[in-house]
Write an enzyme that holds these catalytic residues in place. Sequence first.
Site, PDB file in Angstrom:
ATOM      1  CG  ASN A  21      46.579  32.817  40.415  1.00  0.00           C
ATOM      2  OD1 ASN A  21      46.386  33.903  40.970  1.00  0.00           O
ATOM      3  ND2 ASN A  21      47.576  32.611  39.566  1.00  0.00           N
ATOM      4  CE  LYS A  45      46.499  33.408  36.157  1.00  0.00           C
ATOM      5  NZ  LYS A  45      46.917  32.949  34.853  1.00  0.00           N
ATOM      6  CG  HIS A 105      51.829  32.475  38.246  1.00  0.00           C
ATOM      7  ND1 HIS A 105      51.789  33.022  36.983  1.00  0.00           N
ATOM      8  CD2 HIS A 105      50.772  31.629  38.318  1.00  0.00           C
ATOM      9  CE1 HIS A 105      50.754  32.526  36.329  1.00  0.00           C
ATOM     10  NE2 HIS A 105      50.118  31.678  37.122  1.00  0.00           N
ATOM     11  CD  GLU A 154      49.883  35.100  34.653  1.00  0.00           C
ATOM     12  OE1 GLU A 154      49.448  35.591  35.711  1.00  0.00           O
ATOM     13  OE2 GLU A 154      49.213  34.306  33.952  1.00  0.00           O
ATOM     14  CD  GLU A 185      50.207  27.370  37.247  1.00  0.00           C
ATOM     15  OE1 GLU A 185      48.976  27.266  37.306  1.00  0.00           O
ATOM     16  OE2 GLU A 185      50.792  28.454  37.378  1.00  0.00           O
ATOM     17  N   GLY A 196      46.101  30.082  30.342  1.00  0.00           N
ATOM     18  CA  GLY A 196      45.213  31.071  29.731  1.00  0.00           C
ATOM     19  C   GLY A 196      45.055  30.919  28.227  1.00  0.00           C
ATOM     20  CB  SER A 221      43.753  25.669  29.812  1.00  0.00           C
ATOM     21  OG  SER A 221      44.265  26.880  29.278  1.00  0.00           O
TER      22      SER A 221
HETATM   23  P1  PGA Z   1      44.564  29.320  33.647  1.00  0.00           P
HETATM   24  O1  PGA Z   1      45.709  29.857  34.624  1.00  0.00           O
HETATM   25  O2  PGA Z   1      43.775  28.288  34.406  1.00  0.00           O
HETATM   26  O3  PGA Z   1      43.742  30.540  33.304  1.00  0.00           O
HETATM   27  O4  PGA Z   1      45.237  28.729  32.461  1.00  0.00           O
HETATM   28  C1  PGA Z   1      46.395  28.998  35.481  1.00  0.00           C
HETATM   29  C2  PGA Z   1      47.413  29.758  36.284  1.00  0.00           C
HETATM   30  O5  PGA Z   1      48.033  30.689  35.765  1.00  0.00           O
HETATM   31  O6  PGA Z   1      47.613  29.465  37.478  1.00  0.00           O
END
Ligand code: PGA
Length: 251
Positions: free
Chosen positions: A9, A11, A94, A96, A166, A172, A212
């Site tokens: 992903n 983003k 997601h 976010e 997640e 992140g 992560s």
């Molecule tokens: P990340 O993000 O691997 O940077 O923690 C995962 C995600 O948001 O799908």
Amino acid sequence: MRKKIVAGNWKMNHDLAETEMFLVDLKKQVFPEHVITMIAPPFTSLNHAFKSLREHPVTLIAQNMHQSNNGAFTGEISAKMLKSVGADTVIVGHSERRAIFNEDSALLAEKVNTALENKMTVIFCIGEELQDRKQGNHFDLIKTQLSEGLFHVSNDSWENIIVAYEPVWAIGTGETASPGQAQEMHKLIRETIAENYSKAVADQVSILYGGSVKPDNAAEIFGQPDVDGGLIGGASLQVDNFMKIVNAFNK
Ligand code: PGA
């Protein structure tokens, strides 16, 4: 056998030139046959990536879509538009989108319906905040997110649903759920699907872990019995790291 999936992903990263650099490198890679490799570039790079990857076993994902099929929704993108540029899979829910763009369960359920009606595959994301885990609410919260977002769909629709667990506190942040924490939650998700549908349905759903995931922790997380792959953010932006994670299933 459940599908093993590693999905990147991106983003809001990589413009068209950066996408092209990524693709040039990606197309030199050897893809393991037992893992489905997916990438989710921004909308602006989807069609370029689709054309570029035609001869390669990489599935394109869209990061979001609108719940309506068309209309006066300035700035939005429909399922049909996504399919027309080569993306048959879409990420819905997601964290976010939930947190920054206020997407609630009712809206997400609509997006799921629209995607399924348009014969798209949905990667449906769920995950608790750190506070929920500290208060011991995390299992209930995940069950609620599943039920409000997904449990209205038919038995057959599950063929086109992938779940991504997640934990928000791991996205992140560099902090990952331990393999044991991931397995515990994935098992609960599968059991909850079995209770609401059937064991047969639950056994075929791929449940991805996200938060992560990096080349050095992927193999251990993917080694858990109910973890069928990963949704990878930061570590998917560079081909070398991403392919190490895709290949973590080989170990
Ligand atoms: P990340 O993000 O691997 O940077 O923690 C995962 C995600 O948001 O799908």
